[in-house]
Design a protein around this motif. Structure first.
Motif, PDB file in Angstrom:
ATOM      1  N   LYS A   1     -32.622  -7.852 -44.963  1.00 25.21           N
ATOM      2  CA  LYS A   1     -31.731  -8.101 -46.606  1.00 25.21           C
ATOM      3  C   LYS A   1     -32.858  -7.817 -47.443  1.00 25.21           C
ATOM      4  O   LYS A   1     -32.478  -7.175 -48.571  1.00 25.21           O
ATOM      5  N   GLY A   2     -33.913  -8.640 -47.566  1.00 22.29           N
ATOM      6  CA  GLY A   2     -34.910  -8.864 -48.654  1.00 22.29           C
ATOM      7  C   GLY A   2     -35.538  -7.405 -49.103  1.00 22.29           C
ATOM      8  O   GLY A   2     -35.498  -6.858 -50.030  1.00 22.29           O
TER       9      GLY A   2
ATOM     10  N   HIS B   1     -32.952  -4.924 -50.383  1.00 20.63           N
ATOM     11  CA  HIS B   1     -32.722  -5.317 -51.846  1.00 20.63           C
ATOM     12  C   HIS B   1     -33.621  -4.795 -52.657  1.00 20.63           C
ATOM     13  O   HIS B   1     -33.615  -4.012 -53.771  1.00 20.63           O
TER      14      HIS B   1
ATOM     15  N   ASN C   1     -27.948  -7.616 -53.306  1.00 23.85           N
ATOM     16  CA  ASN C   1     -28.678  -8.733 -53.269  1.00 23.85           C
ATOM     17  C   ASN C   1     -28.994  -9.270 -51.847  1.00 23.85           C
ATOM     18  O   ASN C   1     -28.344  -8.546 -51.094  1.00 23.85           O
ATOM     19  N   PRO C   2     -30.061 -10.010 -51.439  1.00 21.66           N
ATOM     20  CA  PRO C   2     -30.382 -10.337 -50.299  1.00 21.66           C
ATOM     21  C   PRO C   2     -29.561 -11.492 -49.748  1.00 21.66           C
ATOM     22  O   PRO C   2     -30.028 -12.063 -48.579  1.00 21.66           O
TER      23      PRO C   2
ATOM     24  N   PRO D   1     -32.470 -17.466 -47.599  1.00 25.16           N
ATOM     25  CA  PRO D   1     -32.918 -16.222 -47.885  1.00 25.16           C
ATOM     26  C   PRO D   1     -34.454 -16.211 -47.403  1.00 25.16           C
ATOM     27  O   PRO D   1     -35.155 -17.260 -47.437  1.00 25.16           O
TER      28      PRO D   1
ATOM     29  N   ILE E   1     -41.012 -10.678 -47.580  1.00 21.75           N
ATOM     30  CA  ILE E   1     -40.523  -9.719 -48.000  1.00 21.75           C
ATOM     31  C   ILE E   1     -41.668  -8.522 -48.319  1.00 21.75           C
ATOM     32  O   ILE E   1     -41.629  -7.428 -47.901  1.00 21.75           O
TER      33      ILE E   1
END
Length: 295
Positions: A251-252, A255, A262-263, A271, A277
């Motif tokens: 997700k990072g 993003h 957003n992550p 997160p 990331i």
């Protein structure tokens, strides 16, 4: 039915208020299919499925059923009860349910086989076994997998061992006839394809879809040298994407690419750290020659 190719188990994107962002989910689905993915998986581990409400799970399946129906792509849906399976009867795009080996209770191989026989009897769609022993605590021998394959409605397995041992070699080089073995350990994709995996279900393929497809194609075409080089690059990328609990780093990176707003993840996940990331983006850029630079 054979589920060849690379399938992407989609994340669940959340908006700034923490709700499921169905519009972004639809966009991601189209992106990976346009890149060549054979199909999608809804409500897998990568989707943070245990944090989703029943209504949210239904909405996710509705969106992805629509996308796969329009694109002519295969959709697998995570389902682990008779009720969840029966809810798939009206979903025309759903080609199979992805059913987890029972976690935590460690029922033994006889219990696992009996469990899948019961699910198969209740299911309106074929089943794909999700075998991931480091999460479930239940290992399966090749003999047990062959017993599962003998159940009429069980058509394949997402095979995610922690290492390639003798059982893995036996299964991958000599799978049951008509039974699809999909690699499910991202870092072990190259050796699993080399041994004979028909395809894969890969969370890492969110961010380098075309490269993972190229790896599978190279092995199937017998281009071993090319496959080895690309496989090593993708192994490093997968390791970076799984440096923290899945799907936080993915997700990072999404993003960072500007593909999700957003992550955000839901507890108990946190997160991913910026360093994780950044490391994953570095490996991604090296693999894709900078194609996916930061937005």
């Amino acid at each position: 039915m054979t589920l060849n190719g690379v399938h992407v188990p989609l994340i669940t994107p959340f908006d700034e208020a923490g709700a499921v962002d169905l519009g972004v989910l639809e966009e991601l689905a189209h992106q990976v299919l346009t890149a060549g993915a054979a199909g999608l998986v809804a409500l897998g581990t990568t989707a943070e499925v245990t944090t989703l409400s029943a209504a949210e799970r239904s909405q996710v399946v509705e969106v992805l059923t629509g996308v796969c129906g329009r694109r002519g792509a295969a959709l697998l849906v995570g389902a682990n009860t008779a009720e969840e399976l029966q809810a798939l009867a009206a979903r025309r795009s759903v080609v199979a349910a992805l059913c987890l080996v029972p976690p935590f209770v460690r029922p033994g191989e006889d219990g696992v086989v009996a469990y899948f026989a019961a699910l198969a009897a209740a299911s309106p769609v074929p089943l794909v076994v999700y075998h991931v022993p480091h999460r479930t605590g239940q290992d399966l021998s090749t003999r047990a997998v062959r017993r599962l394959a003998a159940i009429d409605a069980v058509i394949g397995i997402k095979y995610a061992p922690g290492a390639i041992d003798g059982d893995a070699v036996d299964l991958l080089t000599d799978p049951p006839q008509g039974f699809t073995v999909l690699a499910g350990t991202d870092e072990l994709l190259a050796p699993m394809l080399a041994l004979g995996a028909h395809g894969a279900i890969l969370a890492s393929a969110h961010v380098a879809t075309a490269q993972f497809l190229a790896l599978a194609a190279a092995f199937h075409a017998g281009q071993a040298d090319q496959a080895r080089r690309l496989g090593n690059q993708l192994r490093r990328l997968a390791a970076a994407l799984f440096a923290e609990p899945n799907p936080a780093v993915i997700k990072g990176v999404l993003h960072a690419q500007g593909r999700i707003p957003n992550p955000r993840v839901r507890l108990p996940l946190l997160p991913a750290a910026a360093t994780s990331i950044d490391a994953a983006v570095h490996h991604l850029d090296a693999t894709t020659a900078g194609r996916y630079a930061r937005a």
